[in-house]
Design a protein around this motif. Structure first.
Motif, short mmCIF file in Angstrom:
data_model
loop_
_atom_site.label_atom_id
_atom_site.label_comp_id
_atom_site.label_asym_id
_atom_site.label_seq_id
_atom_site.Cartn_x
_atom_site.Cartn_y
_atom_site.Cartn_z
N TRP A 123 70.77 210.10 43.48
CA TRP A 123 69.92 209.43 44.47
C TRP A 123 68.43 209.75 44.48
O TRP A 123 67.70 209.20 45.29
N GLU A 167 78.39 207.66 43.46
CA GLU A 167 78.66 206.77 44.58
C GLU A 167 77.82 205.48 44.59
O GLU A 167 76.90 205.32 45.40
N TYR A 294 86.14 211.32 52.17
CA TYR A 294 85.88 212.05 53.41
C TYR A 294 86.67 211.54 54.61
O TYR A 294 87.11 212.30 55.44
N TRP A 323 82.96 211.93 61.54
CA TRP A 323 83.91 211.28 60.63
C TRP A 323 85.33 211.74 61.00
O TRP A 323 85.60 212.95 61.07
N GLU A 404 71.30 217.35 54.01
CA GLU A 404 72.31 216.31 54.16
C GLU A 404 71.62 214.96 54.45
O GLU A 404 71.83 214.34 55.48
N TRP A 405 70.78 214.55 53.54
CA TRP A 405 70.14 213.23 53.57
C TRP A 405 69.54 212.91 54.93
O TRP A 405 68.76 213.73 55.42
C1 FCB Z 1 78.51 212.18 49.81
C2 FCB Z 1 77.34 212.56 48.93
C3 FCB Z 1 76.91 213.99 49.06
C4 FCB Z 1 77.00 214.48 50.49
C5 FCB Z 1 78.35 214.17 51.07
C6 FCB Z 1 78.55 214.68 52.47
O1 FCB Z 1 78.49 210.82 50.06
O2 FCB Z 1 77.66 212.35 47.58
O3 FCB Z 1 75.61 214.11 48.53
O4 FCB Z 1 75.96 213.97 51.23
O5 FCB Z 1 78.55 212.79 51.05
#
Ligand code: FCB
Length: 441
Positions: A123, A167, A294, A323, A404-405
């Motif tokens: 990403w 992903e 997840y 989640w 975490e993004w």
């Molecule tokens: C996934 C990502 C990873 C992280 C997890 C929680 O979608 O690949 O980088 O953020 O989620």
């Protein structure tokens, strides 16, 4: 942990996963600006506008981090190389410091007897390529191929496995439809093009690596188990469309050379001309398929524009990211992927784990909830093995608490705690439980 490695086949691999921008510290070593730097600098996109500038400072502390991976008894370390660290402007001259870093990192894994499992794109699109349209521009596949060739010519022969893209759904859909991820676009035409081009990029990179004589190449998709929110036909249809967009579009493209009809209904008019001609590239044969899992989603219809579905809140226990915990979804998806797409190909769970608000007890960090989460997901991996699904490994997300993004540093997925003031690493109780379970005789 409920299991030890003895409960799994001898060749079953255990690993832990990370990614470059989330841990390295992108302000170090001559890396170029990425889409996440500018996305985070835009109001309300990321908690406290945090970036990966320092992250876990893995760039300087990688030896200590790999010591932790090895001491826990893992077989594999899943990591990613940053396109913008290697090519600060996305194309042109590589940054030697970046190549040297990944060279050192690779050797450091091998010295510790860890199998390097590489992802080429997790990403961090260089901003210079976002300026040219990023995944919306068809040329991205060629640029991605060039980057692949540069990094794989340096470290490729030392990798255990390599996957081009982490992903594709997140890349295309979170980045271009919901706008929750960089580059933060919300446009169906941009989304359709990104969905297609990310797969062309995947296949192009696979072909380049085959040309370099490299093997054990795979694809990594994140899958969510979609369930209708109620018994209505409308919910059933909405849930099938969610499954189509999220799961089947990318798997069908790579493994069948087609896109699901219910997805094409909404995006076909936005796909680039002659998109069907790209399937020979998209379908470049792979050696394995990785599934990041997840949660599940309950899906209901809306009267909105296409895709006219919505996520409905479920009532299972939830992680700190909200989640739902639904291990059975992983079992269903592994079986579906094998049955509908991959047949005898080895499957890996390339990410599984939970965000948890871990409790500090004195100097110890208690994350029993994470150990439970891992146990219940390993239960279903066991079930699939009994039924003959060729699952060959399981990777925990993640080694370290990290960036975490859009949640910034607020949500913690690590089996090792990171204090983001001091950058001190402290293994949590889950880490100790795993180390016990993975002890080699
Ligand atoms: C996934 C990502 C990873 C992280 C997890 C929680 O979608 O690949 O980088 O953020 O989620």
């Amino acid at each position: 942990m409920k299991y030890t490695r003895k409960d799994f086949p001898d060749d079953f691999l255990f690993g832990v996963a990370t990614s470059s921008y989330q841990i390295e510290g992108h302000s170090f070593g001559g890396a170029g600006e990425t889409q996440w730097d500018t996305f985070a600098a835009t109001r309300a996109n990321v908690v406290r506008a945090e970036t990966g500038a320092i992250a876990c400072d893995h760039y300087h502390r990688y030896e200590e981090d790999l010591d932790l991976v090895a001491a826990a008894g893992f077989d594999c370390y899943r990591f990613s190389t940053s396109w913008a660290r290697i090519l600060p402007h996305g194309r042109g001259s590589p940054n030697q410091q970046g190549l040297d870093f990944y060279d050192r990192l690779t050797d450091a894994m091998l010295e510790r007897d860890l199998k390097p499992c590489l992802t080429l794109y997790h990403w961090e699109m260089p901003s210079a390529l976002v300026d040219l349209g990023g995944w919306r521009n068809r040329d991205i596949a060629k640029w991605f191929g060039d980057y692949t060739e540069i990094i794989m010519s340096c470290i490729g022969d030392r990798m255990f496995s390599t996957a081009p893209v982490n992903e594709p759904w997140c890349v295309a859909w979170l980045g271009h439809f919901t706008g929750h991820h960089a580059p933060g676009i919300r446009d169906i035409r941009a989304t359709a093009r990104a969905m297609h081009h990310v797969l062309v990029g995947h296949g192009t990179a696979i072909n380049i690596m085959r040309g370099l004589g490299l093997g054990n190449l795979g694809a990594i998709c994140n899958l969510e188990y979609a369930m209708p929110a109620d018994n209505s036909k409308a919910a059933e249809r909405a849930s099938r469309l969610y499954d189509g967009i999220y799961n089947r579009f990318f798997l069908s493209g790579m493994f069948k050379g087609e896109y699901p009809a219910n997805v094409l209904e909404g995006i076909e008019s936005h796909l680039p001309a002659n998109w069907q001609d790209d399937f020979p590239v998209i379908q470049a044969p792979v050696d394995w398929c990785g599934i990041n899992y997840y949660t599940r989603k309950l899906i209901g219809p809306t009267s909105d524009t296409w895709p006219a579905y919505m996520e409905v809140e479920g009532h299972l226990p939830k992680t700190d990211l909200g989640w739902e915990v639904f291990p059975a979804g992983l079992e269903h998806l592994l079986k579906i992927v094998q049955h509908d797409y991959t047949g005898d190909l080895p499957l890996y769970v390339t990410e599984n784990g939970m965000a948890n608000d871990d409790i500090k007890v004195g100097i110890n960090i208690d994350d029993a909830a994470r150990t439970d989460y891992l146990n219940t997901h390993l239960d279903v991996v066991q079930n699939t093995l009994v039924e003959g699904v060729p699952v060959k490994g399981y990777f925990i997300w993640s080694l370290l608490d990290n960036y975490e993004w859009s949640s910034g540093y607020e949500k913690r997925f690590g089996i090792v705690h990171v204090d983001f003031e001091t950058l001190k690493r402290t293994p949590k109780s889950s880490y100790h439980a795993i180390a016990k379970a993975l002890l080699k005789a």
